[in-house]
Design a protein around this motif. Structure first.
Motif, PDB file in Angstrom:
ATOM      1  N   THR A  39       0.695  -1.046   0.066  1.00  0.00           N
ATOM      2  CA  THR A  39      -0.053   0.024   0.135  1.00  0.00           C
ATOM      3  C   THR A  39       0.823   1.093   0.074  1.00  0.00           C
ATOM      4  N   VAL A  40       0.936   2.188  -0.943  1.00  0.00           N
ATOM      5  CA  VAL A  40       1.429   3.390  -1.312  1.00  0.00           C
ATOM      6  C   VAL A  40       0.769   4.564  -1.575  1.00  0.00           C
ATOM      7  N   VAL A  42       0.354   8.257  -2.424  1.00  0.00           N
ATOM      8  CA  VAL A  42       0.764   9.164  -3.483  1.00  0.00           C
ATOM      9  C   VAL A  42      -0.187  10.256  -3.726  1.00  0.00           C
ATOM     10  N   SER A  50       2.757  12.137  -9.927  1.00  0.00           N
ATOM     11  CA  SER A  50       1.743  11.207  -9.723  1.00  0.00           C
ATOM     12  C   SER A  50       0.506  12.237  -9.775  1.00  0.00           C
ATOM     13  N   VAL A  63       4.174   6.586  -9.346  1.00  0.00           N
ATOM     14  CA  VAL A  63       3.150   5.762  -9.534  1.00  0.00           C
ATOM     15  C   VAL A  63       3.901   4.418 -10.114  1.00  0.00           C
ATOM     16  N   ALA A  66       6.746   3.036  -8.112  1.00  0.00           N
ATOM     17  CA  ALA A  66       5.875   1.930  -7.075  1.00  0.00           C
ATOM     18  C   ALA A  66       5.500   0.608  -7.448  1.00  0.00           C
ATOM     19  N   LYS A  67       4.705   0.718  -8.658  1.00  0.00           N
ATOM     20  CA  LYS A  67       4.497  -0.502  -9.302  1.00  0.00           C
ATOM     21  C   LYS A  67       5.661  -1.539  -9.360  1.00  0.00           C
ATOM     22  N   PHE A  79      -2.838   1.965  -4.085  1.00  0.00           N
ATOM     23  CA  PHE A  79      -2.444   3.259  -3.772  1.00  0.00           C
ATOM     24  C   PHE A  79      -3.600   4.184  -3.239  1.00  0.00           C
ATOM     25  N   THR A  81      -4.463   8.276  -1.194  1.00  0.00           N
ATOM     26  CA  THR A  81      -4.190   9.598  -1.608  1.00  0.00           C
ATOM     27  C   THR A  81      -4.411  10.462  -0.434  1.00  0.00           C
ATOM     28  N   TRP A  96      -0.889   2.901   5.237  1.00  0.00           N
ATOM     29  CA  TRP A  96      -0.084   2.741   4.167  1.00  0.00           C
ATOM     30  C   TRP A  96       1.468   2.345   4.485  1.00  0.00           C
TER      31      TRP A  96
END
Length: 277
Positions: A39-40, A42, A50, A63, A66-67, A79, A81, A96
């Protein structure tokens, strides 16, 4: 006897602390691998880094990075936010695992975060309306300056910026604002600045890539030279999980070695920001 008891107590406390620290080692990585999800955090309006594209999907340099990290770990990327001020506060509470945003590793932030990998280097710049009479940063002395909350820009404006990375040069301040106005994103500050020179703001402090993206997008702005300073931008995680740190570092190093980081930087920014100039 009291001395012996004191010594025993101290040793017991030390052993307890060691075992307590060990209990957290690998905790985040274990959770990520078990859930098969990284879990990121952005942003939705961080320009080329992003943003939400025309398909209403998150897209951009960070993005894609991160992938790539998730793929290296053998998991999927998810993701979220949150606003930058929430990310920078460090109270993630497990919502996250990793934050993008090319966080600048200052000494103050090093007390809250671990920085497993630097993604690139970029200038921090002062941006003014195209009709501004300012021709250099020193012309902003005593002016009203806007910027994102809780970041290096605010620290620079307040003359409290302290680098936390290796071989950092001392900070030279080119001006002192008369007033600092804080926003939740650079885009909001740009919207204020586009109303006209001095209407709400005299300038905005941001990174060079975000400024150029705004100008390319039609904002009536210009960048003042020279840049205020050049800083590294890093991935941020919470401290305490060396295994997670090492995996992220290895993933980014692999993307650096095979040219992926440079390709993505050129794709999204038109400039290779992956090394210090």
């Amino acid at each position: 006897m009291n001395k012996i008891l004191t010594t025993i107590t101290a040793v017991a406390s030390l052993v307890s602390a060691v075992f307590s620290a060990s209990a957290h080692a690998g905790e985040v990585l274990d959770r990520v691998l078990a859930a098969k999800t990284l879990t990121v955090a952005v942003g939705t309006d961080w320009g080329p880094a992003s943003h939400v594209n025309e398909k209403h999907e998150l897209d951009g340099d960070e993005v894609e990075i991160a992938k790539g990290i998730a793929k290296y770990l053998g998991v999927d990327a998810k993701f979220v936010t949150p606003s930058w001020d929430i990310i920078a506060a460090g109270k993630w509470q497990g919502r996250w695992d990793m934050a993008m945003g090319s966080m600048i590793p200052t000494k103050a932030r090093a007390e809250l975060f671990d920085f497993p990998a630097i993604l690139g280097w970029g200038p921090i710049v002062a941006v003014v309306h195209k009709d501004s009479k300012a021709t250099k940063p020193a012309d902003l002395e005593g002016k009203v300056i806007g910027m994102v909350a809780g970041g290096a820009y605010e620290a620079y404006a307040n003359h409290t910026f302290t680098p936390g990375w290796e071989n950092a040069k001392p900070t030279t301040y080119q001006f002192k604002p008369g007033e600092v106005k804080i926003t939740t994103s650079s885009n909001i500050a740009f919207d204020d600045l586009r109303l006209g020179d001095g209407v709400r703001l005299d300038a905005v402090l941001t990174d060079d890539a975000t400024a150029r993206a705004a100008i390319k997008g039609g904002y009536p702005l210009k960048i003042l030279e020279p840049a205020l300073l050049t800083t590294p931008g890093a991935i941020a995680i919470l401290p305490g999980d060396k295994e997670f740190h090492d995996k992220i570092a290895a993933a980014v190093n692999a993307m650096r070695d095979n040219g992926t980081l440079t390709e993505l930087s050129m794709k999204w920014y038109g400039v290779d920001y992956t090394f210090e100039k």
